[in-house]
Design an enzyme around this catalytic site. Structure first.
Site, mmCIF file in Angstrom:
data_model
loop_
_atom_site.group_PDB
_atom_site.id
_atom_site.type_symbol
_atom_site.label_atom_id
_atom_site.label_comp_id
_atom_site.label_asym_id
_atom_site.label_seq_id
_atom_site.Cartn_x
_atom_site.Cartn_y
_atom_site.Cartn_z
ATOM 1 N N ASP A 80 0.841 -1.189 0.000
ATOM 2 C CA ASP A 80 0.000 0.000 0.000
ATOM 3 C C ASP A 80 0.881 1.244 0.000
ATOM 4 O O ASP A 80 2.106 1.158 0.182
ATOM 5 C CB ASP A 80 -0.962 0.019 1.205
ATOM 6 C CG ASP A 80 -0.267 -0.359 2.494
ATOM 7 O OD1 ASP A 80 -0.858 -1.117 3.281
ATOM 8 O OD2 ASP A 80 0.878 0.086 2.719
ATOM 9 N N ASP A 82 1.389 5.100 1.617
ATOM 10 C CA ASP A 82 1.024 6.022 2.682
ATOM 11 C C ASP A 82 1.538 7.418 2.354
ATOM 12 O O ASP A 82 2.682 7.591 1.917
ATOM 13 C CB ASP A 82 1.615 5.561 4.018
ATOM 14 C CG ASP A 82 1.026 4.236 4.481
ATOM 15 O OD1 ASP A 82 -0.113 3.933 4.084
ATOM 16 O OD2 ASP A 82 1.702 3.519 5.235
ATOM 17 N N ASP A 159 9.838 4.700 13.497
ATOM 18 C CA ASP A 159 10.573 3.671 14.217
ATOM 19 C C ASP A 159 11.964 3.394 13.658
ATOM 20 O O ASP A 159 12.977 3.605 14.341
ATOM 21 C CB ASP A 159 9.751 2.373 14.289
ATOM 22 C CG ASP A 159 9.141 1.977 12.950
ATOM 23 O OD1 ASP A 159 9.552 2.536 11.912
ATOM 24 O OD2 ASP A 159 8.264 1.098 12.934
#
Length: 462
Positions: A80, A82, A159
């Site tokens: 996907d 983002d 992260d």
């Protein structure tokens, strides 16, 4: 009030640690021009391009970010796309009529294009100032976070360095704040900031580290490895429902066997599957239990072939040995075999739910697969035809094959059921008839019974 201040101070230390750890890298912020990377607009979803260009035309900043940029650089097709922007969620909704806002911990905009959804997030802020938009628990874990900021602040909240690369639609460049491009080329997975603090902020990052390392073929940074070894038990504080979702990502992505091995190496598997970890330590007849290894290997092969893998089958394999061991213990204490296995299954599932929640339909399907195994021993009469009509017969049969391949069932039994499925109705009837030598006459010959003739009446002489 004092407790709230303590919590806020703890979070400030997290942010400060992240900044202090990465500030030298941030000073080397670099923009990679189109000529310096391999990402082309032809590799990007048309829907994602529409969102990027529309936000730009409305005067907002717009970037692709995260896993999609990482995968594009590897030449892979992202699952996907983002988007991140300086527009807040309400502004995004005004730009796109096909937009829906979701999320409580962090508000997100989902822009719908048929079945495809482009997720749009607002730049996250550092959150150092006290704000009612930010909520933490007593351990300093972030429960809700709607503090918005700039791209320079947003990067500190991500992260791993390879997930913090921004593709700018304005000039087709890749913006790198934390040395992510260098780590990407070196195949290193490195946390942004101090690993100990980042894992305490969200222990699930340890599972993400393993999942990404296996999926990308990257090596974990040494500081990250050390922190995981030290902090593995922090996972136990995460809600079991969330850990179930993470476990699905770990084991149903086509890298189950490698993931299993790495999780065990870092002490994470025992938190997710404590009963399974205990059973793996017990050898049977001097050999390690191989059923789970074979199940994971088969799962990866099926996914590679484009076939489906069901969670209940894999979880049944995870917990089968634990059920076997506990059932045998109960039988030693005098329980009837059938009851012992039923009770053992209930007890093992109840234990597992405390670690990774199991939806009811999953646990019920697991039990059906387990309960079917002793029924495969019945091959005479009408029982085989009834069993083959069971809704989960195929899963139960596959489980029987798995057991036969790893020494848990007679290979001849599995071969019989393979033949039975492929046989015609007439052949199936023959296969399920009692053998002739099962008759009372061991010689196999039928005894003939003759009625003794009646004595004739004596003739009288005339």
């Amino acid at each position: 009030m004092q407790g709230v201040k303590t919590i806020l101070n703890f979070f400030k230390k997290i942010i400060s640690s992240v900044r202090n750890e990465t500030e030298p890298v941030a000073a080397k912020n670099k923009i990679y021009s189109r000529a310096e990377h391999n990402i082309s607009r032809s590799m990007i979803s048309e829907s994602a391009l529409k969102v990027l260009y529309r936000l730009q035309r409305e005067g907002f900043e717009a970037y692709l970010v995260g896993g999609c940029v990482r995968d594009l650089l590897l030449g892979r097709e992202p699952k996907d796309f983002d988007v991140v922007t300086n527009a807040d969620p309400d502004q995004v909704r005004k730009v796109f009529r096909n937009c829906r806002l979701i999320g409580r911990r962090f508000r997100l905009a989902h822009v719908h294009f048929g079945r495809e959804i482009i997720e749009v997030a607002t730049f996250r802020g550092a959150g150092e100032e006290q704000s009612d938009k930010q909520v933490l628990n007593n351990e300093g874990r972030l429960l809700r976070d709607n503090v918005y900021g700039t791209i320079e602040e947003d990067v500190w909240r991500r992260d791993f360095s390879v997930n913090a690369l921004y593709y700018n639609i304005k000039d087709f460049s890749v913006v790198d704040f934390v040395g992510g491009m260098a780590d990407h080329k070196a195949g290193i997975l490195r946390l942004i900031g101090d690993p100990e603090m980042r894992f305490r902020e969200d222990p699930v990052r340890m599972l993400r580290a393993v999942r990404f390392a296996v999926k990308l073929g990257f090596k974990l940074d040494s500081d990250c490895e050390k922190a995981i070894h030290n902090d593995a038990q922090l996972l136990a504080s995460i809600p079991s429902a969330r850990l179930y979702d993470e476990a699905l990502k770990l084991f149903l992505s086509g890298y189950a066997l490698q993931t299993f091995e790495m999780l065990r190496h870092y002490g994470l598997f025992q938190v997710l599957f404590p009963s399974t970890e205990n059973s793996l330590a017990i050898e049977e007849n001097g050999f390690p239990r191989l059923l789970l290894i074979k199940a994971l290997e088969n799962s990866d092969n099926r996914i590679a072939e484009g076939k489906t893998v069901t969670a209940y089958f894999l979880w049944a394999a995870f917990l089968w040995e634990s059920v076997q061991i506990l059932a045998k213990e109960k039988m030693k204490r005098g329980e009837v075999e059938y009851v012992a296995y039923q009770d053992a299954a209930s007890e093992i599932i109840a234990r597992q739910i405390k670690s990774t929640a199991l939806p009811r339909h999953i646990s019920m399907a697991m039990r059906e697969v387990w309960n079917m195994q002793p029924k495969f021993n019945a091959r005479i009469g009408s029982k085989p035809s009834r069993l083959i009509g069971h809704p989960r017969f195929r899963a139960g049969y596959d489980f029987l094959l798995l057991r036969s391949e790893t020494g848990g069932a007679d290979p001849e039994l599995a071969a019989w059921w393979t033949r039975y499925q492929n046989a015609s109705e007439n052949e199936q009837r023959k296969m399920t008839q009692p053998p002739r030598n099962s008759q009372n006459n061991k010689s196999g010959r039928k005894r003939s019974y003759h009625r003794k003739p009646k004595d004739s009446a004596p003739k009288t002489e005339s």
